[in-house]
Scaffold this motif. Structure first.
Motif, short mmCIF file in Angstrom:
data_model
loop_
_atom_site.label_atom_id
_atom_site.label_comp_id
_atom_site.label_asym_id
_atom_site.label_seq_id
_atom_site.Cartn_x
_atom_site.Cartn_y
_atom_site.Cartn_z
N GLY A 1 0.73 -1.24 -0.12
CA GLY A 1 -0.13 0.00 0.13
C GLY A 1 0.91 1.24 0.01
O GLY A 1 0.53 2.13 -0.93
N TRP B 1 3.29 4.23 -0.77
CA TRP B 1 4.11 4.24 -2.01
C TRP B 1 4.75 5.72 -1.96
O TRP B 1 4.28 6.67 -1.32
CB TRP B 1 3.12 4.30 -3.33
CG TRP B 1 3.93 3.98 -4.35
CD1 TRP B 1 4.13 5.25 -5.33
CD2 TRP B 1 4.52 3.04 -5.13
NE1 TRP B 1 4.68 4.97 -6.43
CE2 TRP B 1 4.99 3.44 -6.40
CE3 TRP B 1 4.51 1.82 -4.76
CZ2 TRP B 1 5.71 2.66 -7.43
CZ3 TRP B 1 5.16 0.87 -5.70
CH2 TRP B 1 5.86 1.39 -6.89
N PRO C 1 -0.36 10.56 -7.50
CA PRO C 1 -1.46 9.72 -7.39
C PRO C 1 -1.35 9.08 -8.98
O PRO C 1 -1.67 7.75 -9.22
CB PRO C 1 -2.89 9.97 -7.06
CG PRO C 1 -2.83 11.46 -7.43
CD PRO C 1 -1.34 12.03 -7.10
N ALA D 1 1.86 7.11 -9.45
CA ALA D 1 1.73 6.12 -8.69
C ALA D 1 0.79 4.84 -9.24
O ALA D 1 1.27 3.63 -9.55
CB ALA D 1 1.31 6.13 -7.49
N ILE E 1 2.10 1.15 -10.86
CA ILE E 1 1.57 -0.03 -9.89
C ILE E 1 0.84 -0.90 -10.85
O ILE E 1 1.08 -2.15 -10.98
CB ILE E 1 0.74 0.40 -8.71
CG1 ILE E 1 1.79 0.91 -7.69
CG2 ILE E 1 0.03 -0.78 -8.35
CD1 ILE E 1 0.90 1.76 -6.55
N ALA F 1 -2.62 3.33 -4.24
CA ALA F 1 -1.46 3.50 -3.37
C ALA F 1 -1.71 4.47 -2.28
O ALA F 1 -2.91 5.23 -2.40
CB ALA F 1 -0.29 4.12 -4.45
N GLU F 2 -1.12 4.10 -1.03
CA GLU F 2 -1.22 5.24 -0.02
C GLU F 2 -0.09 6.28 -0.21
O GLU F 2 1.24 5.61 -0.53
CB GLU F 2 -1.07 4.49 1.22
CG GLU F 2 -2.65 3.86 1.56
CD GLU F 2 -2.20 2.85 2.71
OE1 GLU F 2 -1.23 2.84 3.30
OE2 GLU F 2 -3.23 2.04 3.19
N LEU F 3 -0.22 7.60 -0.37
CA LEU F 3 0.85 8.60 -0.50
C LEU F 3 1.24 9.30 0.77
O LEU F 3 0.90 10.64 0.62
CB LEU F 3 0.57 9.23 -1.68
CG LEU F 3 0.63 8.39 -3.10
CD1 LEU F 3 -0.10 9.56 -4.07
CD2 LEU F 3 1.77 7.75 -3.40
N ASP G 1 -7.61 10.11 -5.45
CA ASP G 1 -6.99 8.78 -5.67
C ASP G 1 -7.93 7.87 -6.50
O ASP G 1 -7.62 7.26 -7.81
CB ASP G 1 -6.67 8.08 -4.58
CG ASP G 1 -5.12 8.95 -3.93
OD1 ASP G 1 -4.88 10.04 -4.36
OD2 ASP G 1 -5.15 8.51 -2.80
N GLY H 1 5.95 -1.57 3.81
CA GLY H 1 5.88 -0.74 2.73
C GLY H 1 6.74 0.03 2.04
O GLY H 1 8.02 0.01 2.50
N ALA I 1 7.02 3.30 1.06
CA ALA I 1 7.03 4.85 1.00
C ALA I 1 8.05 5.62 1.31
O ALA I 1 8.62 6.80 0.79
CB ALA I 1 5.91 5.40 2.14
N THR J 1 9.56 1.01 -7.79
CA THR J 1 9.15 0.13 -9.04
C THR J 1 9.97 -0.99 -9.34
O THR J 1 9.26 -2.35 -9.72
CB THR J 1 9.29 1.06 -10.43
OG1 THR J 1 8.70 2.49 -10.08
CG2 THR J 1 8.89 0.31 -11.63
#
Length: 357
Positions: free
Chosen positions: A30, A32, A37, A40, A44, A57-59, A108, A328, A330, A338
């Motif tokens: 999740g 990233w 977004p 991402a 993904i 994705a969570e940013l 998102d 994760g 992030a 990637t």
């Protein structure tokens, strides 16, 4: 590591009423890197096309409201939150922090719809992440600054509010990717501390009383039932490996468990083997992303296959696996993240070759 050859199946677990997975697949957890977004989603979905599992994705680099806790809190029904110096706090009415979290999530989902709509062949599945009810109660604070975990009524209300709020979220995502199978990952990073009673109070001088296992199971069951009623085809609970309560999670009705592999004990491997035999899924955090350099594919494959073989599980049952990073992404650069997804698909391919003999 020495792994025993015998293991007990999950008590009370029933075989799922759907066809078993056909092959090992890959997904991320999740989080990233970056703040875009659109970038991402493109990366993904490009790296994790079918049969793999792309995710929304969570940013967290975007700031307040894009963190996992704030994102989930924005879904609460008839409850609102704001940000204080000590973290997210439950409040009487929505303010700018709540609206910022809700707006980021809406953005998102809209971006996901645009990217998926432009694809020649869209992925068959999409994964969403939510903070689970135990970690949510440990992370949100009451008006007096204490954690909501302190109060049974607050814990009950939070679980009910989360269960009531997930339906609209899944409906919006389903509309963004029509026909995609919805998979939900419930994140419970604080589960061991909640069940052991080691979460500190606001003063730091004491710890909060442990939550009973029966209450934890009921909380998970309520949220999972709501997710399935809203269209989730698979619900997996993600936990750290230390003192992870696999049996409690599975007995609550989870379809599987996501866990890093590096520090699993022999007993935990035996529990996972029992889960596989009961028709559950294991999301194996086989790719260690803590080191600066990615592990070799062969080493990752061996980290799964060796204990699998020692437990007496057949190679064909490897298809119950999804492979994930150990954490994760992030904190990585977009290029590094990637590369992690690319390596994960290679690990999945390697395990599929083992499964085919």
């Amino acid at each position: 590591m020495t792994v025993g050859e015998r293991h007990e199946p999950v008590r009370g677990a029933a075989l799922p009423d759907k066809a078993p997975p056909a092959e090992v697949t890959a997904t991320g957890l999740g989080p990233w890197p970056g703040e875009d977004p659109l970038e991402a989603a493109r990366i993904i979905r490009g790296e994790l096309g079918s049969p793999h599992l792309p995710f929304l994705a969570e940013l967290p680099a975007r700031g307040v409201g894009s963190d996992a806790l704030g994102r989930t809190a924005s879904l609460l029904e008839e409850l609102a939150v704001d940000v204080q110096p000590y973290g997210w706090r439950l409040v009487d009415r929505p303010g700018k922090d709540f609206r910022r979290a809700a707006s980021a999530l809406s953005t998102d989902i809209n971006v996901l719809a645009d990217v998926a709509g432009a694809e020649d062949a869209s992925a068959e599945e999409i994964k969403l992440q939510l903070v689970g009810p135990l970690t949510l109660a440990a992370g949100l604070h009451l008006h007096n600054g204490e954690r909501a975990l302190l109060d049974y009524g607050a814990r009950r209300d939070l679980t009910a509010s989360l269960a009531a709020g997930v339906g609209g979220y899944l409906a919006r995502v389903s509309a963004a990717v029509p026909g995609a199978r919805l998979v939900v990952q419930l994140d419970e990073p604080d589960v061991a501390a909640v069940l052991a009673g080691t979460i500190p109070t606001a003063s730091g001088y004491r710890t909060l009383r442990a939550v009973a296992a029966s209450e934890a199971r009921e909380s998970w069951r309520l949220v999972m039932d709501a997710l399935r009623a809203a269209g989730a085809a698979e619900v997996v609970v993600s936990v750290p490996e230390v003192e992870a309560p696999f049996d409690q999670i599975l007995h609550a009705g989870a379809d599987g468990i996501a866990v890093p592999l590096k520090a699993l004990t022999s007993r935990q491997w035996e529990q996972l083997a029992g889960a596989v035999e009961a028709g559950k899924r294991v999301w194996a955090g086989a790719l260690d992303v803590a080191a600066g350099q990615l592990p070799k594919v062969a080493d990752c494959v061996e980290s799964v296959w060796r204990p699998w073989r020692q437990l007496g599980l057949p190679a064909s049952s490897l298809a119950s696996l999804r492979v994930t990073p150990s954490a994760g992404l992030a904190g990585h650069s977009p290029a590094q993240a990637t590369a992690v997804l690319g390596r994960l698909t290679q690990v999945a391919d390697g395990l599929n070759q083992v499964a085919l003999g």
